[in-house]
Design an enzyme around this catalytic site. Structure first.
Site, PDB file in Angstrom:
ATOM      1  N   GLU A 159      -6.528   6.056   3.133  1.00  0.00           N
ATOM      2  CA  GLU A 159      -5.388   5.829   2.246  1.00  0.00           C
ATOM      3  C   GLU A 159      -4.930   4.373   2.322  1.00  0.00           C
ATOM      4  O   GLU A 159      -4.586   3.775   1.299  1.00  0.00           O
ATOM      5  CB  GLU A 159      -4.234   6.766   2.623  1.00  0.00           C
ATOM      6  CG  GLU A 159      -4.590   8.238   2.567  1.00  0.00           C
ATOM      7  CD  GLU A 159      -5.197   8.780   3.873  1.00  0.00           C
ATOM      8  OE1 GLU A 159      -5.384  10.001   3.954  1.00  0.00           O
ATOM      9  OE2 GLU A 159      -5.475   7.994   4.803  1.00  0.00           O
ATOM     10  N   CYS A 167      -1.605  10.602   7.640  1.00  0.00           N
ATOM     11  CA  CYS A 167      -0.857  10.459   8.884  1.00  0.00           C
ATOM     12  C   CYS A 167       0.506   9.811   8.629  1.00  0.00           C
ATOM     13  O   CYS A 167       0.852   9.470   7.495  1.00  0.00           O
ATOM     14  CB  CYS A 167      -1.668   9.617   9.867  1.00  0.00           C
ATOM     15  SG  CYS A 167      -1.766   7.870   9.403  1.00  0.00           S
TER      16      CYS A 167
END
Length: 171
Positions: free
Chosen positions: A79, A105
């Site tokens: 990401e 996360c």
């Protein structure tokens, strides 16, 4: 095939480039129904890949428990790579949707919040092993105005992509 399945299939294709010794993750950023960036997890450009011993945390997994030591890991998450690539090439991510093969996360979620990403769609779930931190993580993710959604679909490479890690109960 739904739109979510379409973009998740692309994220699964992107993760094939991942060079992490743990999970292999792919991410796709979509804005106005157009892919504006992709990313996979691995070491920064020009550095020795994890698979070749480039990251101490990944190489010495006995020293670092699951979900611990990310601050010393040199790997860039899928990401993060997708967000950085979008910025590098001048593509705005505000109001975009991120599709990731793994629920992002803490750090990736914070980066997406700051970039004003609307929502996250993920394939495989992730939980923090410490309950109080899991509560904080869920609070953080609830801050995304479009929410966080699991895409339910078959992943023929789930065992490979989630290798060397203990799956959470709902994976």
């Amino acid at each position: 095939m739904s739109r979510d399945e379409y973009y998740m299939n692309i994220a699964m294709a992107v993760r094939k480039k991942a060079n992490c010794l743990g999970r292999k993750v792919g991410a796709v950023i979509v804005r106005e129904n157009r892919i504006i960036s992709t990313g996979y997890n691995g070491t920064p450009e020009g550095m020795v890949n994890c698979t070749d011993g480039g990251c101490v945390r990944c190489r010495d997994r006995a020293t670092y428990q699951a979900s611990v030591g990310y601050d010393v890991c040199i790997c860039v998450h899928a990401e993060q790579n997708a967000l950085i690539t979008a910025a590098r090439f001048g593509n705005a991510v505000e109001d975009a949707i991120v599709y990731s093969t793994l629920r992002p996360c803490f750090d990736c979620t914070k980066a997406m919040l700051q970039a004003r990403v609307t929502s996250i769609h993920y394939l495989h779930n992730w939980h923090h092993p410490i309950g109080a931190l899991q509560d904080q993580y869920e609070l953080l993710q609830r801050s995304l105005r479009g929410g966080v959604h699991q895409v339910t679909m078959h992943d023929p490479e789930a065992d490979w992509a989630n290798a060397k890690l203990t799956p959470t109960p709902d994976q």
